[in-house]
Design an enzyme around this catalytic site. Structure first.
Site, PDB file in Angstrom:
ATOM      1  N   LYS A   1       0.731  -1.195  -0.175  1.00 39.44           N
ATOM      2  CA  LYS A   1       0.088  -0.146   0.201  1.00 39.44           C
ATOM      3  C   LYS A   1       0.895   1.437  -0.353  1.00 39.44           C
ATOM      4  CE  LYS A   1      -3.538  -2.047   3.216  1.00 39.44           C
ATOM      5  NZ  LYS A   1      -3.867  -1.881   4.079  1.00 39.44           N
ATOM      6  N   GLY A   2       2.086   1.022   0.116  1.00 35.79           N
ATOM      7  CA  GLY A   2       2.753   2.181   0.823  1.00 35.79           C
ATOM      8  C   GLY A   2       3.195   3.058  -0.637  1.00 35.79           C
TER       9      GLY A   2
ATOM     10  N   GLU B   1       7.877   1.545  -6.311  1.00 34.74           N
ATOM     11  CA  GLU B   1       7.574   1.198  -5.717  1.00 34.74           C
ATOM     12  C   GLU B   1       8.500   2.470  -3.891  1.00 34.74           C
ATOM     13  OE1 GLU B   1       6.963  -0.519  -2.640  1.00 34.74           O
ATOM     14  OE2 GLU B   1       8.920  -2.565  -2.898  1.00 34.74           O
ATOM     15  N   ASP B   2       7.468   2.290  -3.076  1.00 35.05           N
ATOM     16  CA  ASP B   2       8.195   3.422  -1.847  1.00 35.05           C
ATOM     17  C   ASP B   2       9.442   3.308  -1.114  1.00 35.05           C
ATOM     18  OD1 ASP B   2       7.544   0.893  -0.312  1.00 35.05           O
ATOM     19  OD2 ASP B   2       6.348   1.726   0.620  1.00 35.05           O
TER      20      ASP B   2
ATOM     21  N   ASP C   1      14.396  -1.544   0.390  1.00 37.01           N
ATOM     22  CA  ASP C   1      15.248  -1.969   1.831  1.00 37.01           C
ATOM     23  C   ASP C   1      16.215  -2.794   1.813  1.00 37.01           C
ATOM     24  OD1 ASP C   1      15.343  -1.441   4.553  1.00 37.01           O
ATOM     25  OD2 ASP C   1      14.239  -2.675   5.406  1.00 37.01           O
TER      26      ASP C   1
ATOM     27  N   PHE D   1      14.010   3.641  10.287  1.00 36.74           N
ATOM     28  CA  PHE D   1      12.941   3.464   9.229  1.00 36.74           C
ATOM     29  C   PHE D   1      11.755   4.641  10.026  1.00 36.74           C
ATOM     30  CE2 PHE D   1       8.370   1.562  10.852  1.00 36.74           C
ATOM     31  CZ  PHE D   1       8.318   0.648   9.249  1.00 36.74           C
ATOM     32  N   VAL D   2      11.069   4.590   8.423  1.00 34.32           N
ATOM     33  CA  VAL D   2      10.837   6.036   8.344  1.00 34.32           C
ATOM     34  C   VAL D   2       9.208   5.403   7.911  1.00 34.32           C
ATOM     35  CG1 VAL D   2      12.129   7.214   7.165  1.00 34.32           C
ATOM     36  CG2 VAL D   2      11.214   6.080   5.616  1.00 34.32           C
TER      37      VAL D   2
ATOM     38  N   ARG E   1       0.203   6.517   7.377  1.00 29.66           N
ATOM     39  CA  ARG E   1       0.307   6.845   6.150  1.00 29.66           C
ATOM     40  C   ARG E   1       0.115   7.640   5.153  1.00 29.66           C
ATOM     41  NH1 ARG E   1       1.472   1.304   3.693  1.00 29.66           N
ATOM     42  NH2 ARG E   1       0.343  -0.338   4.624  1.00 29.66           N
TER      43      ARG E   1
HETATM   44  P1  5GP Z   1      12.257  -5.106   1.262  1.00 29.24           P
HETATM   45  O1  5GP Z   1      11.440  -6.244   0.791  1.00 29.24           O
HETATM   46  O2  5GP Z   1      13.386  -4.285   0.067  1.00 29.24           O
HETATM   47  O3  5GP Z   1      13.719  -5.428   2.430  1.00 29.24           O
HETATM   48  O4  5GP Z   1      11.588  -4.319   2.444  1.00 29.24           O
HETATM   49  C1  5GP Z   1      10.296  -3.493   0.911  1.00 29.24           C
HETATM   50  C2  5GP Z   1       9.637  -3.242   2.356  1.00 29.24           C
HETATM   51  O5  5GP Z   1       9.368  -3.023   3.387  1.00 29.24           O
HETATM   52  C3  5GP Z   1       8.827  -1.868   1.639  1.00 29.24           C
HETATM   53  O6  5GP Z   1       8.046  -2.066   0.402  1.00 29.24           O
HETATM   54  C4  5GP Z   1       8.088  -1.432   3.099  1.00 29.24           C
HETATM   55  O7  5GP Z   1       6.977  -1.620   3.458  1.00 29.24           O
HETATM   56  C5  5GP Z   1       8.824  -1.888   3.779  1.00 29.24           C
HETATM   57  N1  5GP Z   1       9.697  -1.145   4.191  1.00 29.24           N
HETATM   58  C6  5GP Z   1      11.064  -1.002   4.618  1.00 29.24           C
HETATM   59  N2  5GP Z   1      11.980  -0.651   4.857  1.00 29.24           N
HETATM   60  C7  5GP Z   1      10.380   0.921   5.573  1.00 29.24           C
HETATM   61  C8  5GP Z   1      11.099   1.974   6.515  1.00 29.24           C
HETATM   62  O8  5GP Z   1      11.776   2.435   6.511  1.00 29.24           O
HETATM   63  N3  5GP Z   1       9.514   2.156   6.597  1.00 29.24           N
HETATM   64  C9  5GP Z   1       8.644   1.589   6.052  1.00 29.24           C
HETATM   65  N4  5GP Z   1       7.655   2.389   6.856  1.00 29.24           N
HETATM   66  N5  5GP Z   1       8.148   0.189   5.672  1.00 29.24           N
HETATM   67  C10 5GP Z   1       9.403  -0.013   5.256  1.00 29.24           C
END
Ligand code: 5GP
Length: 176
Positions: A39-40, A95-96, A99, A148-149, A161
């Site tokens: 949803k981000g 994508e938002d 990570d 973490f944001v 959100r």
């Molecule tokens: P990844 O698979 O790249 O580790 O993570 C991607 C997802 O993890 C993002 O789409 C998001 O939903 C969540 N995520 C990763 N870091 C953050 C952060 O700093 N804040 C938030 N709210 N979600 C995060």
């Protein structure tokens, strides 16, 4: 509780405008498909696409990952699939935040199996120091440190959100 502001509403607006310009310049006359990762992505995709004055289709995909609330884990499950046929289409995956890179790697793999012409990633934020899987982000807003944001679509337990700016979240005992 909310900590320091990481990006103001104006700063986000400037980044989104720049990205919209970069993506517009990349479009080649074909009608692309913008796929937002729910949803981000909601505010980012909305603001990005309305500044791209070209014909396009928009769809959404949703995956969820298992794991602790402020870290992402290794495997994702498909919650909501796209309905557009992406065969031979130019796909922009919106994508938002990237990570560890696990989520987008899985989503790209899933889309590639449907034989699009191209798949390019547009991400507002990236935390390069957290990367476990290399993800080619073609259009990147801004890199941030390992914190973490929340806000502008990014949640913590489905909250925050709707904040127009992006803030660091300070979880009791610190985010793991
Ligand atoms: P990844 O698979 O790249 O580790 O993570 C991607 C997802 O993890 C993002 O789409 C998001 O939903 C969540 N995520 C990763 N870091 C953050 C952060 O700093 N804040 C938030 N709210 N979600 C995060």
């Amino acid at each position: 509780m909310l900590g320091l502001q990481v990006l103001s509403e104006d700063e986000i607006g400037d980044i989104v405008h720049r990205l919209a310009g970069e993506v517009s310049a990349d479009l080649e006359g074909r009608t692309p498909v913008f796929i937002g990762v729910l949803k981000g992505c909601v505010y980012f995709l909305t603001d990005l696409t309305r500044h791209i004055n070209k014909s396009m289709e928009i769809d959404f995909i949703q995956v969820s990952s298992y794991g602790a609330s402020t870290t992402s884990s290794g495997s994702v499950v498909l919650v909501k699939d796209i309905t557009v046929d992406v065969r031979d289409r130019d796909v922009y995956l919106v994508e938002d935040i990237v990570d560890t890179g696990t989520t987008l790697t899985d989503v790209v793999r899933l889309l590639e199996a449907r034989h699009p012409r191209t798949v390019q990633i547009v991400s507002l934020l990236s935390k390069p120091s957290r990367r476990q899987v290399e993800v080619p982000i073609t259009f990147l807003g801004i890199e941030i440190e390992d914190r973490f944001v929340v806000g502008y679509g990014l949640d913590y337990a489905e909250n925050y959100r709707n904040l127009p700016a992006i803030y660091e979240l300070q979880v009791e005992n610190g985010p793991s």
